[in-house]
Motif scaffolding. Structure first.
Motif, PDB file in Angstrom:
ATOM      1  N   GLU A 182       0.798  -1.229   0.000  1.00 42.08           N
ATOM      2  CA  GLU A 182       0.000   0.000   0.000  1.00 42.08           C
ATOM      3  C   GLU A 182       0.831   1.281   0.000  1.00 42.08           C
ATOM      4  N   GLU A 183       2.161   1.121  -0.096  1.00 38.81           N
ATOM      5  CA  GLU A 183       2.991   2.321  -0.303  1.00 38.81           C
ATOM      6  C   GLU A 183       3.163   2.597  -1.798  1.00 38.81           C
ATOM      7  N   LEU A 184       2.736   1.619  -2.603  1.00 41.51           N
ATOM      8  CA  LEU A 184       2.995   1.709  -4.042  1.00 41.51           C
ATOM      9  C   LEU A 184       1.874   2.461  -4.760  1.00 41.51           C
ATOM     10  N   ALA A 185       2.264   3.525  -5.468  1.00 42.63           N
ATOM     11  CA  ALA A 185       1.278   4.280  -6.252  1.00 42.63           C
ATOM     12  C   ALA A 185       1.300   3.831  -7.706  1.00 42.63           C
ATOM     13  N   LEU A 186       2.510   3.512  -8.199  1.00 40.98           N
ATOM     14  CA  LEU A 186       2.659   3.285  -9.641  1.00 40.98           C
ATOM     15  C   LEU A 186       3.848   2.365  -9.925  1.00 40.98           C
ATOM     16  N   VAL A 187       3.655   1.473 -10.898  1.00 39.72           N
ATOM     17  CA  VAL A 187       4.788   0.734 -11.457  1.00 39.72           C
ATOM     18  C   VAL A 187       5.022   1.304 -12.847  1.00 39.72           C
ATOM     19  N   LEU A 188       6.227   1.792 -13.092  1.00 38.76           N
ATOM     20  CA  LEU A 188       6.542   2.351 -14.402  1.00 38.76           C
ATOM     21  C   LEU A 188       7.808   1.676 -14.905  1.00 38.76           C
ATOM     22  N   PHE A 189       7.613   0.777 -15.861  1.00 34.41           N
ATOM     23  CA  PHE A 189       8.717   0.018 -16.435  1.00 34.41           C
ATOM     24  C   PHE A 189       8.822   0.313 -17.925  1.00 34.41           C
ATOM     25  N   GLY A 190       9.990   0.024 -18.490  1.00 34.32           N
ATOM     26  CA  GLY A 190      10.080  -0.037 -19.946  1.00 34.32           C
ATOM     27  C   GLY A 190       9.418  -1.327 -20.391  1.00 34.32           C
ATOM     28  N   GLY A 191       8.946  -1.387 -21.626  1.00 35.45           N
ATOM     29  CA  GLY A 191       8.463  -2.667 -22.155  1.00 35.45           C
ATOM     30  C   GLY A 191       9.664  -3.568 -22.410  1.00 35.45           C
ATOM     31  N   VAL A 192      10.732  -2.968 -22.933  1.00 36.06           N
ATOM     32  CA  VAL A 192      12.018  -3.642 -23.152  1.00 36.06           C
ATOM     33  C   VAL A 192      13.083  -2.688 -22.626  1.00 36.06           C
ATOM     34  N   ASN A 193      13.973  -3.190 -21.792  1.00 35.80           N
ATOM     35  CA  ASN A 193      15.014  -2.314 -21.235  1.00 35.80           C
ATOM     36  C   ASN A 193      16.043  -1.956 -22.309  1.00 35.80           C
ATOM     37  N   PHE A 194      16.378  -0.683 -22.376  1.00 33.47           N
ATOM     38  CA  PHE A 194      17.257  -0.222 -23.459  1.00 33.47           C
ATOM     39  C   PHE A 194      18.666  -0.799 -23.360  1.00 33.47           C
ATOM     40  N   TYR A 195      19.097  -1.127 -22.147  1.00 33.40           N
ATOM     41  CA  TYR A 195      20.499  -1.523 -21.936  1.00 33.40           C
ATOM     42  C   TYR A 195      20.693  -3.033 -22.127  1.00 33.40           C
ATOM     43  N   THR A 196      19.850  -3.803 -21.447  1.00 32.65           N
ATOM     44  CA  THR A 196      20.004  -5.257 -21.505  1.00 32.65           C
ATOM     45  C   THR A 196      19.189  -5.895 -22.612  1.00 32.65           C
ATOM     46  N   GLY A 197      18.187  -5.184 -23.120  1.00 36.62           N
ATOM     47  CA  GLY A 197      17.299  -5.782 -24.116  1.00 36.62           C
ATOM     48  C   GLY A 197      16.268  -6.722 -23.494  1.00 36.62           C
ATOM     49  N   GLN A 198      16.153  -6.723 -22.173  1.00 36.54           N
ATOM     50  CA  GLN A 198      15.174  -7.607 -21.521  1.00 36.54           C
ATOM     51  C   GLN A 198      13.748  -7.088 -21.741  1.00 36.54           C
ATOM     52  N   ALA A 199      12.875  -7.993 -22.194  1.00 35.03           N
ATOM     53  CA  ALA A 199      11.444  -7.661 -22.329  1.00 35.03           C
ATOM     54  C   ALA A 199      10.743  -8.094 -21.053  1.00 35.03           C
ATOM     55  N   PHE A 200       9.947  -7.202 -20.493  1.00 35.30           N
ATOM     56  CA  PHE A 200       9.299  -7.499 -19.218  1.00 35.30           C
ATOM     57  C   PHE A 200       7.895  -8.083 -19.415  1.00 35.30           C
ATOM     58  N   GLY A 201       7.475  -8.861 -18.440  1.00 29.53           N
ATOM     59  CA  GLY A 201       6.147  -9.476 -18.476  1.00 29.53           C
ATOM     60  C   GLY A 201       5.093  -8.439 -18.131  1.00 29.53           C
ATOM     61  N   MET A 202       4.719  -7.653 -19.134  1.00 24.99           N
ATOM     62  CA  MET A 202       3.847  -6.499 -18.875  1.00 24.99           C
ATOM     63  C   MET A 202       2.495  -6.914 -18.306  1.00 24.99           C
ATOM     64  N   GLU A 203       1.982  -8.041 -18.784  1.00 27.14           N
ATOM     65  CA  GLU A 203       0.660  -8.453 -18.324  1.00 27.14           C
ATOM     66  C   GLU A 203       0.711  -8.846 -16.842  1.00 27.14           C
ATOM     67  N   ALA A 204       1.716  -9.636 -16.478  1.00 28.48           N
ATOM     68  CA  ALA A 204       1.829 -10.090 -15.088  1.00 28.48           C
ATOM     69  C   ALA A 204       2.129  -8.915 -14.150  1.00 28.48           C
ATOM     70  N   ILE A 205       2.987  -8.024 -14.599  1.00 30.84           N
ATOM     71  CA  ILE A 205       3.345  -6.860 -13.774  1.00 30.84           C
ATOM     72  C   ILE A 205       2.114  -5.987 -13.543  1.00 30.84           C
ATOM     73  N   THR A 206       1.334  -5.795 -14.607  1.00 31.68           N
ATOM     74  CA  THR A 206       0.125  -4.973 -14.486  1.00 31.68           C
ATOM     75  C   THR A 206      -0.857  -5.600 -13.497  1.00 31.68           C
ATOM     76  N   ALA A 207      -1.071  -6.908 -13.649  1.00 30.66           N
ATOM     77  CA  ALA A 207      -2.041  -7.589 -12.773  1.00 30.66           C
ATOM     78  C   ALA A 207      -1.611  -7.468 -11.315  1.00 30.66           C
ATOM     79  N   LYS A 208      -0.309  -7.638 -11.084  1.00 30.99           N
ATOM     80  CA  LYS A 208       0.195  -7.583  -9.708  1.00 30.99           C
ATOM     81  C   LYS A 208       0.085  -6.153  -9.148  1.00 30.99           C
ATOM     82  N   ALA A 209       0.379  -5.168  -9.996  1.00 30.77           N
ATOM     83  CA  ALA A 209       0.269  -3.771  -9.547  1.00 30.77           C
ATOM     84  C   ALA A 209      -1.177  -3.483  -9.148  1.00 30.77           C
ATOM     85  N   HIS A 210      -2.103  -3.942  -9.959  1.00 31.12           N
ATOM     86  CA  HIS A 210      -3.522  -3.705  -9.659  1.00 31.12           C
ATOM     87  C   HIS A 210      -3.925  -4.385  -8.357  1.00 31.12           C
ATOM     88  N   GLU A 211      -3.407  -5.599  -8.168  1.00 32.99           N
ATOM     89  CA  GLU A 211      -3.701  -6.337  -6.935  1.00 32.99           C
ATOM     90  C   GLU A 211      -3.235  -5.542  -5.708  1.00 32.99           C
TER      91      GLU A 211
END
Ligand SMILES: *Cc1c(COP(=O)(O)O)cnc(C)c1O
Length: 433
Positions: A182-211
């Protein structure tokens, strides 16, 4: 996955049967000694579509012919010019038509969206972001936090990889979201990190943020036109992107923004301007602001038509090629590059380390390569041999204390032959050929 063999002949055979190979002819590839270079920096600035010049000329003709009347009488009236781009952008990113708008530029859009979607309240003040976000995003987030009178050092939480690792584990991201609770207001990630090229699980991250009772937004600078995205179905609250990287729309070209349909009718705080006002009554120039009930309600200024022209040309190519076919080719091209680098390591003990995730689901086309001790030298040698890749200096905490060479074979205009030749040149640069 079957891949071409590490021979010129095999690479050429694969190009010959590649259904997207003809797109290469529709781009202007820089040349050295009359030969097209190996261009692997489409993650930084995509190549120019060959039709871009003609399209701009047509618009200049209309300006010459109509002057101000071009707003309504140009072949593609400027008043509604941005509307031409929404269908392509919506299909590319899995959005509804009313959820997307092309406007401003990337960091500006991030700011405008944060005004509406970062609203710290009581204990809920924190923003969780990825490890090593693009600096512009960090600056934007920290300045928004400070703008609310809060302390960025306390409120901006940067996810750290595990000791000795370069990329983030999805489970760790989800656990962190839960921990911040409950301290979390927002998750703000890149879809793909510019440095490592890692693509993040946007759907799972969104669901967890909403939870956790928070919102989730994504910066798609390195995702748009690179990986398949379904913003609407993944329930993402908002997103922004640029069009000059994978989307080939020219330096500093127009940015994009997405606002999920469920937020469109909410009475959100926003920084308003006349282009966000209901278009039916905009030119009445009423005092009271009445926003469009679509993502267009976040527009502030009238559209930068000349750079949008290039984006229409570039988007049409994406629609024609289709993200599904582009992704299928991209998986092969990048796996081919990975295999060739692996070959060089095995045969010559080159010690090249790819820090991009091996799992194809967790990356787009970019590979980030660490060559301890001699990375910069290899980068310089590649550049001298007409291979366009880029070099990022190490950060203080990098596990290997080494910078990375980023290379991005893009499926729209790169070929299997490009990747094969890259491997041969890389061997020369390593002094093993
Ligand atoms: C390229 C990039 C930017 C650049 O921002 P502009 O506003 O377009 O200059 C910002 N954020 C990310 C993640 C990027 O990759």
């Amino acid at each position: 996955m079957t891949l071409p063999e590490n021979t010129l002949e095999s690479a050429r055979q694969w190009d010959a049967k590649d259904p997207l190979h003809a797109f290469r002819e529709q781009f202007l590839i820089p040349k050295v000694n009359q030969e097209p270079i190996i261009y692997f920096t489409g993650n930084s600035l995509g190549l120019q579509p060959a039709d871009a010049g003609k399209a701009i000329e047509r618009e200049l003709e209309d300006w010459a012919r109509f002057g101000v009347e071009g707003h309504f009488h140009a072949r593609h009236p400027w008043y509604s010019y941005h509307e031409r781009l929404a269908p392509g952008a919506a299909s590319l990113l899995g959005a509804r038509l009313e959820e997307v708008v092309l406007m401003n530029q990337l960091t500006s859009n991030l700011h405008f969206l944060l005004v509406s979607f970062y609203r710290p309240k009581g204990k809920r003040v924190k923003i969780l972001t990825e490890h090593r976000p693009f600096p512009s995003d960090s600056y934007a987030l920290a300045s928004q936090i400070a703008f609310h009178g809060l302390d960025p050092n306390a409120c901006l939480v940067e996810m750290q990889p595990r000791e000795g690792e370069h990329t983030l584990r999805t489970d760790d991201i989800l656990a962190k979201i839960q921990e911040l609770g409950e301290e979390l207001a927002l998750v703000l990630f890149g879809g793909v990190n510019f440095y490592t090229g890692q693509a993040f699980g946007m759907e799972a991250i969104t669901a967890k943020a909403h939870e956790a009772g928070a919102l989730a937004g994504f910066d798609l600078a390195h995702a748009a036109g690179n990986i398949p995205v379904q913003l609407h179905d993944w329930n993402v609250d908002f997103a922004c992107w640029c069009t000059y990287k994978y989307l080939n729309s020219g330096p500093g070209s127009v940015g994009g923004a997405f606002v999920h349909g469920r937020h469109l009718k909410e009475d959100l705080p926003r920084l308003a301007g006349w282009w966000g006002h209901d278009k039916a009554t905009r030119f009445k120039m009423d005092k009271a602001f009445s926003p469009m009930q679509t993502a267009e309600g976040w527009q502030v200024s009238n559209a930068p038509v000349l750079n949008m022209v290039v984006h229409t040309v570039a988007l049409a190519q994406f629609v024609q090629a289709g993200m599904e076919r582009l992704r299928a080719k991209s998986l092969q091209l990048t796996a081919y590059a990975e295999a060739i680098i692996g070959d060089i390591n095995n045969k010559h003990l080159a010690g090249l380390q790819i820090i991009t995730p091996r799992d194809p689901e967790q990356r787009g086309c970019q590979l980030s390569i660490v060559a301890p001790a001699k990375g910069k030298t290899i980068y310089n040698r590649l550049t001298e041999r007409a291979v366009s890749v880029d070099w990022r200096e190490p950060e203080a905490s990098a596990p290997l204390g080494a910078g990375v060479i980023r290379m991005a074979p893009v499926p729209m205009y790169n070929s299997f032959e490009d990747v094969f030749r890259f491997g041969e040149i890389l061997k020369e640069c390593l002094g093993v050929k």
